[in-house]
Design a protein around this motif. Structure first.
Motif, PDB file in Angstrom:
ATOM      1  N   THR A 120       0.833  -1.199   0.000  1.00 35.91           N
ATOM      2  CA  THR A 120       0.000   0.000   0.000  1.00 35.91           C
ATOM      3  C   THR A 120       0.870   1.252   0.000  1.00 35.91           C
ATOM      4  OG1 THR A 120      -1.836   1.125   1.099  1.00 35.91           O
ATOM      5  CG2 THR A 120      -0.202   0.087   2.529  1.00 35.91           C
ATOM      6  N   SER A 121       0.307   2.312  -0.521  1.00 33.33           N
ATOM      7  CA  SER A 121       0.916   3.640  -0.464  1.00 33.33           C
ATOM      8  C   SER A 121       2.286   3.699  -1.129  1.00 33.33           C
ATOM      9  CB  SER A 121       1.006   4.114   0.993  1.00 33.33           C
ATOM     10  OG  SER A 121      -0.257   4.041   1.607  1.00 33.33           O
ATOM     11  N   ASN A 122       2.427   3.046  -2.269  1.00 33.18           N
ATOM     12  CA  ASN A 122       3.666   3.088  -3.038  1.00 33.18           C
ATOM     13  C   ASN A 122       3.494   4.047  -4.210  1.00 33.18           C
ATOM     14  OD1 ASN A 122       5.113   0.997  -1.563  1.00 33.18           O
ATOM     15  ND2 ASN A 122       3.568  -0.371  -2.390  1.00 33.18           N
ATOM     16  N   HIS A 123       4.610   4.597  -4.709  1.00 34.03           N
ATOM     17  CA  HIS A 123       4.539   5.526  -5.833  1.00 34.03           C
ATOM     18  C   HIS A 123       5.680   5.249  -6.815  1.00 34.03           C
ATOM     19  CE1 HIS A 123       3.619   9.086  -8.142  1.00 34.03           C
ATOM     20  NE2 HIS A 123       4.887   9.414  -8.094  1.00 34.03           N
ATOM     21  N   LEU A 124       5.339   5.166  -8.098  1.00 32.34           N
ATOM     22  CA  LEU A 124       6.314   5.039  -9.182  1.00 32.34           C
ATOM     23  C   LEU A 124       6.253   6.304 -10.021  1.00 32.34           C
ATOM     24  CD1 LEU A 124       5.514   2.016  -8.443  1.00 32.34           C
ATOM     25  CD2 LEU A 124       6.332   1.480 -10.720  1.00 32.34           C
ATOM     26  N   ASP A 125       7.422   6.853 -10.372  1.00 28.47           N
ATOM     27  CA  ASP A 125       7.466   8.113 -11.098  1.00 28.47           C
ATOM     28  C   ASP A 125       8.620   8.092 -12.097  1.00 28.47           C
ATOM     29  OD1 ASP A 125       6.775  10.811 -11.678  1.00 28.47           O
ATOM     30  OD2 ASP A 125       8.320  11.520 -10.298  1.00 28.47           O
ATOM     31  N   ASP A 126       8.351   8.468 -13.349  1.00 30.30           N
ATOM     32  CA  ASP A 126       9.367   8.571 -14.389  1.00 30.30           C
ATOM     33  C   ASP A 126      10.162   7.275 -14.558  1.00 30.30           C
ATOM     34  OD1 ASP A 126       8.696  11.216 -14.931  1.00 30.30           O
ATOM     35  OD2 ASP A 126      10.150  12.009 -13.507  1.00 30.30           O
ATOM     36  N   CYS A 127       9.469   6.164 -14.738  1.00 29.58           N
ATOM     37  CA  CYS A 127      10.130   4.867 -14.922  1.00 29.58           C
ATOM     38  C   CYS A 127      10.033   4.445 -16.384  1.00 29.58           C
ATOM     39  CB  CYS A 127       9.489   3.807 -14.023  1.00 29.58           C
ATOM     40  SG  CYS A 127       9.712   4.140 -12.265  1.00 29.58           S
ATOM     41  N   TYR A 128      11.027   3.662 -16.838  1.00 28.54           N
ATOM     42  CA  TYR A 128      11.116   3.258 -18.237  1.00 28.54           C
ATOM     43  C   TYR A 128      11.616   1.825 -18.298  1.00 28.54           C
ATOM     44  CZ  TYR A 128      12.582   3.636 -23.181  1.00 28.54           C
ATOM     45  OH  TYR A 128      12.742   3.470 -24.536  1.00 28.54           O
ATOM     46  N   CYS A 129      10.770   0.911 -18.773  1.00 27.27           N
ATOM     47  CA  CYS A 129      11.127  -0.507 -18.889  1.00 27.27           C
ATOM     48  C   CYS A 129      11.255  -0.884 -20.362  1.00 27.27           C
ATOM     49  CB  CYS A 129      10.051  -1.387 -18.239  1.00 27.27           C
ATOM     50  SG  CYS A 129       9.869  -1.136 -16.469  1.00 27.27           S
ATOM     51  N   ALA A 158       6.738   4.528 -18.839  1.00 27.48           N
ATOM     52  CA  ALA A 158       6.905   4.247 -20.261  1.00 27.48           C
ATOM     53  C   ALA A 158       7.558   2.891 -20.469  1.00 27.48           C
ATOM     54  CB  ALA A 158       7.743   5.336 -20.915  1.00 27.48           C
ATOM     55  N   ALA A 159       7.355   2.329 -21.656  1.00 23.94           N
ATOM     56  CA  ALA A 159       7.945   1.040 -22.011  1.00 23.94           C
ATOM     57  C   ALA A 159       8.128   0.979 -23.521  1.00 23.94           C
ATOM     58  CB  ALA A 159       7.038  -0.084 -21.533  1.00 23.94           C
ATOM     59  N   ASP A 160       9.228   0.375 -23.948  1.00 22.20           N
ATOM     60  CA  ASP A 160       9.507   0.201 -25.370  1.00 22.20           C
ATOM     61  C   ASP A 160      10.173  -1.151 -25.608  1.00 22.20           C
ATOM     62  OD1 ASP A 160       8.618   2.589 -26.644  1.00 22.20           O
ATOM     63  OD2 ASP A 160      10.344   3.653 -25.821  1.00 22.20           O
ATOM     64  N   VAL A 161      10.037  -1.669 -26.842  1.00 24.06           N
ATOM     65  CA  VAL A 161      10.683  -2.888 -27.310  1.00 24.06           C
ATOM     66  C   VAL A 161      10.333  -4.072 -26.403  1.00 24.06           C
ATOM     67  CG1 VAL A 161      12.820  -3.833 -28.247  1.00 24.06           C
ATOM     68  CG2 VAL A 161      12.596  -1.378 -28.019  1.00 24.06           C
ATOM     69  N   ASN A 162       9.082  -4.162 -25.998  1.00 26.09           N
ATOM     70  CA  ASN A 162       8.613  -5.260 -25.162  1.00 26.09           C
ATOM     71  C   ASN A 162       7.754  -6.185 -26.007  1.00 26.09           C
ATOM     72  OD1 ASN A 162       9.513  -4.303 -22.389  1.00 26.09           O
ATOM     73  ND2 ASN A 162       8.428  -2.518 -23.171  1.00 26.09           N
ATOM     74  N   THR A 163       7.900  -7.506 -25.829  1.00 28.85           N
ATOM     75  CA  THR A 163       7.133  -8.455 -26.624  1.00 28.85           C
ATOM     76  C   THR A 163       5.996  -9.095 -25.845  1.00 28.85           C
ATOM     77  OG1 THR A 163       8.685 -10.228 -26.097  1.00 28.85           O
ATOM     78  CG2 THR A 163       9.085  -8.972 -28.119  1.00 28.85           C
ATOM     79  N   GLY A 164       5.896  -8.850 -24.565  1.00 26.87           N
ATOM     80  CA  GLY A 164       4.820  -9.408 -23.749  1.00 26.87           C
ATOM     81  C   GLY A 164       3.835  -8.323 -23.359  1.00 26.87           C
TER      82      GLY A 164
END
Length: 167
Positions: free
Chosen positions: A114-123, A144-150
């Motif tokens: 609970t009460s977690n925050h993700l900011d400006d992440c790129y997978c 954001a995410a790029d070049v992912n096949t799943g």
């Protein structure tokens, strides 16, 4: 030029210390208790660092909990199966400016929390799930995410408020 410290894993190894977490093959391992004092761990974090591996199947950062207040900021994790693997309850944690280049999962928070925050992440470059986020009363922005096949985004287990997704 390089702006950060690099921790590079080049061999398969575990802590082998006899603890419940001693068989996890990871670059960084966060555990809920200090083995020597048996006190709860909190306010753990990584900032402005690169974690890299040439070992097939190794993990980047693994959080085994419950683990309150894990803070990650300005981190790059490359060459691992799962970049950030939260295997137990996380709460009051902030993951900011994390760039992952991994084979299976980018950010895997696969447990209650609970009460977690993700900011400006790129997978990038995942083949299973780039963001697997479980928990309640948590938020994210500019993911954001790029070049992912799943699957790129998978949210479950509660109330996530997300602003700005890209793929």
């Amino acid at each position: 030029g390089r702006n950060s410290t690099v921790i590079r894993k080049t061999t398969t190894s575990t802590t082998g210390d006899g603890s419940a977490y001693g068989s996890t093959d990871a670059i960084i391992l966060f555990t809920p208790n200090d083995k020597l004092t048996a006190s709860s761990a909190f306010n753990c974090g990584l900032k402005n660092i690169q974690l890299a591996s040439t070992v097939t199947g190794a993990f980047g950062a693994v959080a085994l909990g419950p683990l309150p207040r894990l803070n990650i900021d300005g981190v790059v994790i490359t060459g691992v199966a799962i970049a950030l693997n939260a295997q137990a309850t996380m709460y009051l944690s902030t993951i900011r400016r994390l760039h992952t280049n991994s084979t299976t999962h980018g950010i895997k928070m696969d447990t209650t929390g609970t009460s977690n925050h993700l900011d400006d992440c790129y997978c990038t470059s995942t083949n299973t799930i780039a963001y697997k986020l479980v928990g309640a009363y948590s938020s994210g922005s500019s993911l954001a995410a790029d070049v992912n096949t799943g699957v790129v985004y998978q949210f479950s287990g509660g109330d996530w408020v997300i602003n700005g997704l890209g793929s």
